[in-house]
Design an enzyme around this catalytic site. Structure first.
Site, PDB file in Angstrom:
ATOM      1  N   GLU A 123      19.840   6.870  11.926  1.00 22.34           N
ATOM      2  CA  GLU A 123      18.293   6.807  12.828  1.00 22.34           C
ATOM      3  C   GLU A 123      17.632   6.234  10.785  1.00 22.34           C
ATOM      4  OE1 GLU A 123      15.641  10.288  14.484  1.00 22.34           O
ATOM      5  OE2 GLU A 123      17.552  10.238  13.652  1.00 22.34           O
ATOM      6  N   ALA A 179      10.766  13.542  10.105  1.00 26.77           N
ATOM      7  CA  ALA A 179      11.231  14.220   8.326  1.00 26.77           C
ATOM      8  C   ALA A 179      12.308  13.626   7.917  1.00 26.77           C
ATOM      9  CB  ALA A 179      11.975  15.059   9.179  1.00 26.77           C
ATOM     10  N   HIS A 229      10.782   6.113  15.825  1.00 28.93           N
ATOM     11  CA  HIS A 229       9.845   6.216  14.799  1.00 28.93           C
ATOM     12  C   HIS A 229       9.084   5.068  14.590  1.00 28.93           C
ATOM     13  CE1 HIS A 229      11.491   9.674  13.194  1.00 28.93           C
ATOM     14  NE2 HIS A 229      12.364   9.802  13.476  1.00 28.93           N
ATOM     15  N   HIS A 257      14.478  10.059  20.540  1.00 29.22           N
ATOM     16  CA  HIS A 257      13.032  11.036  20.938  1.00 29.22           C
ATOM     17  C   HIS A 257      12.369  10.296  21.729  1.00 29.22           C
ATOM     18  CE1 HIS A 257      12.294  10.831  17.393  1.00 29.22           C
ATOM     19  NE2 HIS A 257      13.265  11.220  16.836  1.00 29.22           N
ATOM     20  N   GLY A 266       8.255  10.716  17.354  1.00 32.87           N
ATOM     21  CA  GLY A 266       8.023   9.416  16.568  1.00 32.87           C
ATOM     22  C   GLY A 266       7.041   8.487  17.003  1.00 32.87           C
ATOM     23  N   ARG A 288      -4.669   3.877  27.842  1.00 28.84           N
ATOM     24  CA  ARG A 288      -5.971   2.587  27.385  1.00 28.84           C
ATOM     25  C   ARG A 288      -4.605   1.499  25.893  1.00 28.84           C
ATOM     26  NH1 ARG A 288     -11.060   4.571  27.116  1.00 28.84           N
ATOM     27  NH2 ARG A 288     -10.237   5.105  25.112  1.00 28.84           N
ATOM     28  N   HIS A 293      10.081  20.131  21.372  1.00 29.68           N
ATOM     29  CA  HIS A 293       9.500  19.365  21.374  1.00 29.68           C
ATOM     30  C   HIS A 293       9.069  18.024  22.472  1.00 29.68           C
ATOM     31  CE1 HIS A 293      12.722  18.701  17.732  1.00 29.68           C
ATOM     32  NE2 HIS A 293      11.748  17.868  17.453  1.00 29.68           N
ATOM     33  N   ASP A 323      19.531  16.134  18.403  1.00 26.32           N
ATOM     34  CA  ASP A 323      19.169  16.209  17.154  1.00 26.32           C
ATOM     35  C   ASP A 323      18.761  17.387  16.744  1.00 26.32           C
ATOM     36  OD1 ASP A 323      17.467  14.875  15.446  1.00 26.32           O
ATOM     37  OD2 ASP A 323      15.647  14.883  16.638  1.00 26.32           O
ATOM     38  N   ALA A 376      11.449  18.746  12.218  1.00 29.21           N
ATOM     39  CA  ALA A 376      12.818  18.159  11.197  1.00 29.21           C
ATOM     40  C   ALA A 376      14.110  18.604  12.248  1.00 29.21           C
ATOM     41  CB  ALA A 376      12.779  19.011   9.906  1.00 29.21           C
TER      42      ALA A 376
END
Length: 369
Positions: free
Chosen positions: A119, A130, A191, A212, A216, A223, A247, A269, A304
């Site tokens: 990751e 995190a 991310h 996820h 992230g 738009r 989350h 996670d 995190a």
């Protein structure tokens, strides 16, 4: 030979209300209905073992620490129904990631885990969450190859931000996606501050997974649809979801299920704090505080990882989101197994591995045989 009887068995074609399952030498040899002599489960649920694509630790043990810590974390999650684990590493200096990938390679060759998920470190500073911002790297094919080589063929997945460009080499995130695909590694988008168009380009280049979903990354906007809509419109792309009620709201889970049916993968996670209660922990180089089961960075307050386990994710999918148990089971087992190309598990049919989890009427784990 072992025979389980009087069970509610979740199969690919639906629930067998009063069924039996026969297993021998680690394989399912028969599934059916009616009376059989064997171990009476008294109406308990029998599901395929869970497949977790994204786990950093658990039970007080972090994958970034040592191979022994990974063993302990895998044992912790197995007791909660996870029979297949892909070990996730957070962003760290390259030499640390390479060393940890070596541990995971050893454990993969042993058969304990299914490989490594990097990751990072090729992630967006603006969406690092995190992840350690000091260890993030611009896209580099040379560094990517170094990490893949460190994994000795056991790196199964890497999360990248496709919009990034290396000003020194010209390498970009799409180059990384293509390289990963060429090496047989799953390229995941995450991310990332990618626009809808940039994410679509990554999926056209072969990225097959969203790390996820919603977390992230750019959110859904009328738009600028962002990576979520790009993934939904890309056939075959699977979306990881952290179904802990923190989350993702249950309404978002229902939206994702409605827009991408049979393309969700429940993940945890989970970090080392999972199962350990409130307190202070570390996620790689970052300090984490867990309060009421919610893990956040001490500095900045970003989420995190989680303290979720796969059994709880499945339970919430049924009880809070409102999914049928056979759908929740597919999202916990068959779909993530498909992501990894593991055709030998994830469903309760003859010939598949006898990876099983027994749940009571409230969907709590009774046993992982």
């Amino acid at each position: 030979m072992t025979v389980y009887t009087n069970a509610r068995i979740v199969t690919p074609t639906g629930v067998i209300g009063r069924g039996w399952l026969e297993a021998e030498h680690g394989r399912i040899t028969g599934v059916g209905t009616g009376d059989r002599r064997g171990r009476d489960l008294a109406g308990a649920w029998l599901l395929p073992g869970f497949v977790d694509l994204h786990v950093h630790g658990g039970g007080g043990h972090s994958a970034m620490t040592s191979s022994d810590a990974i063993r302990e974390a895998v044992a912790f999650h197995r007791a909660r129904g996870t029979t297949t684990t892909l070990v996730s590493l957070v962003t760290a200096p390259l030499e640390h990631l390479a060393k940890a990938a070596g541990w995971i390679a050893d454990l993969t060759e042993e058969g304990l885990v299914e490989g490594c998920h990097f990751e990072g470190p090729f992630l967006a500073h603006s969406r690092c969450g995190a992840q350690d911002p000091a260890a993030l790297r611009p896209p580099s094919l040379a560094e990517l190859r170094l990490l893949l080589d460190a994994g000795r063929g056991t790196v199964r997945q890497m999360t990248v931000a496709p919009e990034l460009v290396n000003p020194d080499t010209g390498d970009d995130g799409i180059d990384l996606v293509r390289e990963l695909v060429s090496r047989g590694v799953i390229a995941a988008v995450g991310h990332t501050d990618a626009t809808y168009a940039q994410a679509r380009a990554a999926f056209r280049a072969g990225a097959a997974l969203v790390t996820h979903a919603f977390n992230g990354m750019r959110g859904l906007h009328h738009r600028e649809p962002g990576p979520f809509v790009a993934a939904v419109e890309s056939p075959g792309v699977i979306l990881e979801v952290i179904n802990d009620g923190i989350h993702l709201d249950p309404a978002i889970m229902r939206l994702a299920h409605g827009l991408a049916p049979d393309r969700l993968a429940l993940i945890t996670d989970a970090i080392d704090a999972t199962g350990m209660g409130d307190g202070e922990y570390r996620l790689g180089a970052m300090r984490v505080r867990v309060s009421d089961g919610v893990a956040r960075l001490v500095e900045g307050g970003s989420l995190a990882g989680s303290t979720l386990t796969m059994d709880a994710a499945l339970r919430r999918a049924v009880k809070e989101v409102g999914l049928p148990i056979e759908t929740a089971s597919r999202y916990a087992s068959a779909i993530p197994a498909k992501v990894l190309g593991l055709g030998d598990r994830g469903t309760l049919v003859p010939g598949r591995r006898a990876d099983l989890v027994i749940l009571d009427g409230d969907l709590n784990v009774v046993e992982v045989p």
